[in-house]
Design a protein around this motif. Sequence first.
Motif, PDB file in Angstrom:
ATOM      1  N   ASN A  54       0.803  -1.214   0.000  1.00 52.87           N
ATOM      2  CA  ASN A  54       0.000   0.000   0.000  1.00 52.87           C
ATOM      3  C   ASN A  54       0.844   1.275   0.000  1.00 52.87           C
ATOM      4  OD1 ASN A  54       0.930   0.058   2.611  1.00 52.87           O
ATOM      5  ND2 ASN A  54      -1.087  -0.112   3.573  1.00 52.87           N
ATOM      6  N   GLY A  55       2.152   1.140  -0.233  1.00 55.10           N
ATOM      7  CA  GLY A  55       3.016   2.291  -0.395  1.00 55.10           C
ATOM      8  C   GLY A  55       3.704   2.799   0.850  1.00 55.10           C
ATOM      9  N   ARG A  56       3.579   2.110   1.976  1.00 54.43           N
ATOM     10  CA  ARG A  56       4.247   2.543   3.203  1.00 54.43           C
ATOM     11  C   ARG A  56       5.739   2.254   3.102  1.00 54.43           C
ATOM     12  NH1 ARG A  56       1.845   1.548   9.253  1.00 54.43           N
ATOM     13  NH2 ARG A  56       3.246   2.989  10.352  1.00 54.43           N
ATOM     14  N   ILE A  57       6.577   3.226   3.484  1.00 49.36           N
ATOM     15  CA  ILE A  57       8.018   3.168   3.269  1.00 49.36           C
ATOM     16  C   ILE A  57       8.772   3.236   4.593  1.00 49.36           C
ATOM     17  CG2 ILE A  57       9.967   4.470   2.331  1.00 49.36           C
ATOM     18  CD1 ILE A  57       8.126   5.282   0.008  1.00 49.36           C
ATOM     19  N   TYR A  58       9.856   2.473   4.670  1.00 47.62           N
ATOM     20  CA  TYR A  58      10.738   2.494   5.821  1.00 47.62           C
ATOM     21  C   TYR A  58      12.171   2.314   5.340  1.00 47.62           C
ATOM     22  CZ  TYR A  58      12.875   1.303  10.283  1.00 47.62           C
ATOM     23  OH  TYR A  58      13.679   1.280  11.401  1.00 47.62           O
ATOM     24  N   TYR A  59      13.104   3.102   5.910  1.00 49.80           N
ATOM     25  CA  TYR A  59      14.515   3.043   5.545  1.00 49.80           C
ATOM     26  C   TYR A  59      15.385   2.671   6.731  1.00 49.80           C
ATOM     27  CZ  TYR A  59      13.137   5.837   1.463  1.00 49.80           C
ATOM     28  OH  TYR A  59      12.549   6.308   0.314  1.00 49.80           O
TER      29      TYR A  59
END
Length: 122
Positions: A54-59
């Motif tokens: 769903n497009g959730r981002i984590y770096y």
Amino acid sequence: QVQLVESGGGLVQAGGSLRLSCAASGRTFSTYNMGWFRQAPGKEREFVATISLNGRIYYADSVKGRFTISRDNAKNTVYLQMNSLKPEDTAVYYCAAGTALGRTTPKDYGYWGQGTQVTVSS
């Protein structure tokens, strides 16, 4: 079943940029979490970035502010834009796809590409 093929790696000087691509085929791309990992010689595979279905981002902290992950579901492709590259970024970069709730460890992903080499010279 998902097949993943990375491209875009190469040799770049410190401070330069590269964009990695991961092309997926075999199943519906939009139903998977996608991640990028890297592995340097003598080190364990390290989480880099993830983008959920769903497009959730984590770096990872080590790349935050320098790398950008994105996905184009219409093209069945995930990207990793890498800016301000450092010699410490040198590694084989792997694209991964998975459906687990977790997203930051290799065990969270069931499908992997063969990797693309990124070398950053000082």
